[in-house]
Design an enzyme around this catalytic site. Structure first.
Site, PDB file in Angstrom:
ATOM      1  N   ASP A 197       0.865  -1.174   0.000  1.00  0.00           N
ATOM      2  CA  ASP A 197       0.000   0.000   0.000  1.00  0.00           C
ATOM      3  C   ASP A 197       0.906   1.229   0.000  1.00  0.00           C
ATOM      4  O   ASP A 197       1.733   1.387   0.895  1.00  0.00           O
ATOM      5  CB  ASP A 197      -0.896  -0.007   1.236  1.00  0.00           C
ATOM      6  N   TYR A 222      -5.310  11.163  -3.655  1.00  0.00           N
ATOM      7  CA  TYR A 222      -5.764  12.453  -3.089  1.00  0.00           C
ATOM      8  C   TYR A 222      -4.901  12.925  -1.926  1.00  0.00           C
ATOM      9  O   TYR A 222      -5.174  13.968  -1.352  1.00  0.00           O
ATOM     10  CB  TYR A 222      -7.240  12.385  -2.674  1.00  0.00           C
ATOM     11  N   ARG A 371      -0.863  14.500  13.879  1.00  0.00           N
ATOM     12  CA  ARG A 371      -0.070  14.228  12.675  1.00  0.00           C
ATOM     13  C   ARG A 371       0.167  15.517  11.884  1.00  0.00           C
ATOM     14  O   ARG A 371      -0.752  16.331  11.711  1.00  0.00           O
ATOM     15  CB  ARG A 371      -0.815  13.268  11.740  1.00  0.00           C
TER      16      ARG A 371
HETATM   17  C1  PLP Z   1      -5.813   6.806   3.103  1.00  0.00           C
HETATM   18  C2  PLP Z   1      -5.666   5.333   3.081  1.00  0.00           C
HETATM   19  C3  PLP Z   1      -6.664   4.511   2.555  1.00  0.00           C
HETATM   20  C4  PLP Z   1      -7.956   5.109   2.054  1.00  0.00           C
HETATM   21  O1  PLP Z   1      -8.740   4.234   1.334  1.00  0.00           O
HETATM   22  P1  PLP Z   1     -10.033   4.815   0.576  1.00  0.00           P
HETATM   23  O2  PLP Z   1     -10.629   3.662  -0.101  1.00  0.00           O
HETATM   24  O3  PLP Z   1      -9.541   5.879  -0.357  1.00  0.00           O
HETATM   25  O4  PLP Z   1     -10.927   5.434   1.601  1.00  0.00           O
HETATM   26  C5  PLP Z   1      -6.438   3.149   2.519  1.00  0.00           C
HETATM   27  N1  PLP Z   1      -5.289   2.609   2.994  1.00  0.00           N
HETATM   28  C6  PLP Z   1      -4.308   3.389   3.519  1.00  0.00           C
HETATM   29  C7  PLP Z   1      -3.057   2.761   4.039  1.00  0.00           C
HETATM   30  C8  PLP Z   1      -4.484   4.753   3.603  1.00  0.00           C
HETATM   31  O5  PLP Z   1      -3.535   5.523   4.127  1.00  0.00           O
END
Ligand code: PLP
Length: 412
Positions: A197, A222, A371
């Site tokens: 991720d 985003y 943060r």
């Molecule tokens: C911000 C974030 C998400 C967000 O997922 P969405 O489907 O866009 O809400 C998921 N995983 C991680 C590690 C994040 O930091």
């Protein structure tokens, strides 16, 4: 050190300083929440206006070909690929990070039939943990929660049953940066597939997907990529897996011949098989315009500035906050930090709300973490100095005890 004057001198010597002018930030705001929602860049409003009026308004359905809406998910994927060390043709943009994560985890498990474990971080972002449980349930796997510092040892000792290794490159709470190359190599030595991720890494620091031999990666656009609220997420699949990659969400955009409307699904060749359905075109094209702020900049330059901002924040922390009950949660060593510094305090929530009321925007994460994210394209050392000294002033005078700041809110 570190004074407001030191901050100004560092800003004067900063080669990226003028990039801030590419963003439409409110004058008096210090914005340190670009790790949650990146700031608006100046090319975006005009592009969105044009896409809405000229493309949607005038070209209507023909815009899919005339304006190449159809090509946008892969075209924009390649543009993001440059920032992630991925050669063209390996990234699709569309859907949310959660959807991409689900597709990635199930497809990864399918690459390793016969193995029974999905290894993930007990401190992973909630959506990643929930989806790991769901994907594992569907694929007949067992989830094993192994903290990142132990994962290489786990893979060496018990790796032969591991199908999928799913971690984040940067811890979303503390900003700690993990060694993705080491974990990827350990996963491969065990015969497992990696799903990284990159939500807090993409656009924040150099990533070397191809060089590190990463299998699959997903991430938001985003945050540090500043694509706009809800802008679609990306998925990377290494070319060597394309022909056997089987995403569970088999939508018509991922079909080999989408407009023939055939009875059965046949995956498109290459990365196009990770397309699902009609993407959010307005958000996708807003993202494309937003990526213009990265033109002419290397991720190594962004990293150098980001580390300088983090070092300066930590120096300010030592001088102004360490003695006031704050604790530094982020590693001091630059090589172990993402582009964020987190400090803990028992009154984190009220402190952050008081800070926002004074024009310094960060956020909080449970149980007690404040943060501060640094997008090197628009944050300055002077911003950092103002943020830390404002927080110090609030903590010293107890301004955060005002009931305006102590009542619970849904989002901070
Ligand atoms: C911000 C974030 C998400 C967000 O997922 P969405 O489907 O866009 O809400 C998921 N995983 C991680 C590690 C994040 O930091």
């Amino acid at each position: 050190m570190p004074t407001a004057r030191d901050a100004r001198n560092l800003d004067l010597a900063d080669p990226l300083h003028s990039r801030r002018e590419m963003f439409l930030l409110p004058e008096q705001i210090v914005y340190l929440d670009g790790n949650s929602l990146g700031a608006l860049s100046s090319g975006v409003p005009a592009t969105v206006e044009k896409v809405v009026r000229d493309q949607w308004g005038d070209h209507l359905i023909t815009a899919w070909t005339e304006d190449d809406w159809w090509g946008a998910p892969l075209r924009i994927g390649d543009r993001i690929g440059r920032l992630l060390g991925a050669a063209p043709g390996q990234i699709t943009v569309g859907e949310s990070t959660s959807v991409q994560t689900f597709n990635a985890l199930v497809a990864a498990a399918r690459l390793r039939p016969g193995r029974r474990l999905l290894v993930t971080d007990p401190d992973h972002f909630p959506t990643n943990r929930y989806l790991a449980q769901s994907a594992a349930g569907l694929c007949g796997l067992e989830v094993v929660a192994v903290p990142v510092p132990d994962v290489c040892g786990f893979l060496r000792e018990q790796g032969e049953q591991v199908a999928v290794v799913s971690y984040g490159a940067v811890d979303f709470r503390t900003g700690r940066l993990w060694d993705t190359a080491e974990v990827t190599a350990a996963a491969h030595a065990a015969g497992a597939v990696t799903v990284w991720d990159l939500c807090h890494a993409a656009g924040a620091l150099p990533v070397a997907l191809d060089d590190q031999g990463v299998d699959i990666a997903v991430g938001c656009t985003y945050k540090y990529l500043s694509g706009g609220p809800g802008s679609p997420a990306f998925i990377y699949v290494a070319r060597r897996h394309h022909e056997i990659f089987e995403p569970p969400l088999t939508g018509w955009h991922g079909h080999a011949r989408p407009f023939r409307m055939e009875q059965d699904f046949e995956p498109a060749p290459g990365i196009a098989r990770t397309r699902i359905g009609t993407p959010p075109v307005l958000s996708l094209l807003a993202l494309e315009a937003a990526l213009g702020v990265f033109d002419g900049v290397e991720m190594t330059e962004i990293r150098a500035k980001s580390l300088s901002l983090g070092d300066f924040f930590i120096a300010c922390f030592d001088q102004h906050l360490a003695s006031l009950g704050f604790e530094l949660m982020t590693p001091r060593e630059g090589s172990r930090r993402g582009s964020q510094v987190t400090v803990a305090h028992p009154e984190a929530h009220a402190l952050m709300r008081a800070l926002i009321a004074r024009g310094v925007v960060g956020d909080v994460r449970p149980p007690d973490m404040l943060r501060f994210g640094f997008n090197a394209l628009y944050v300055s050392h002077s911003d950092i100095h103002r943020a830390v000294t404002t927080l110090r002033d609030i903590a010293l005078c107890g301004a955060h005890h005002d009931p305006r700041f102590t009542t619970p809110t849904l989002i901070t």
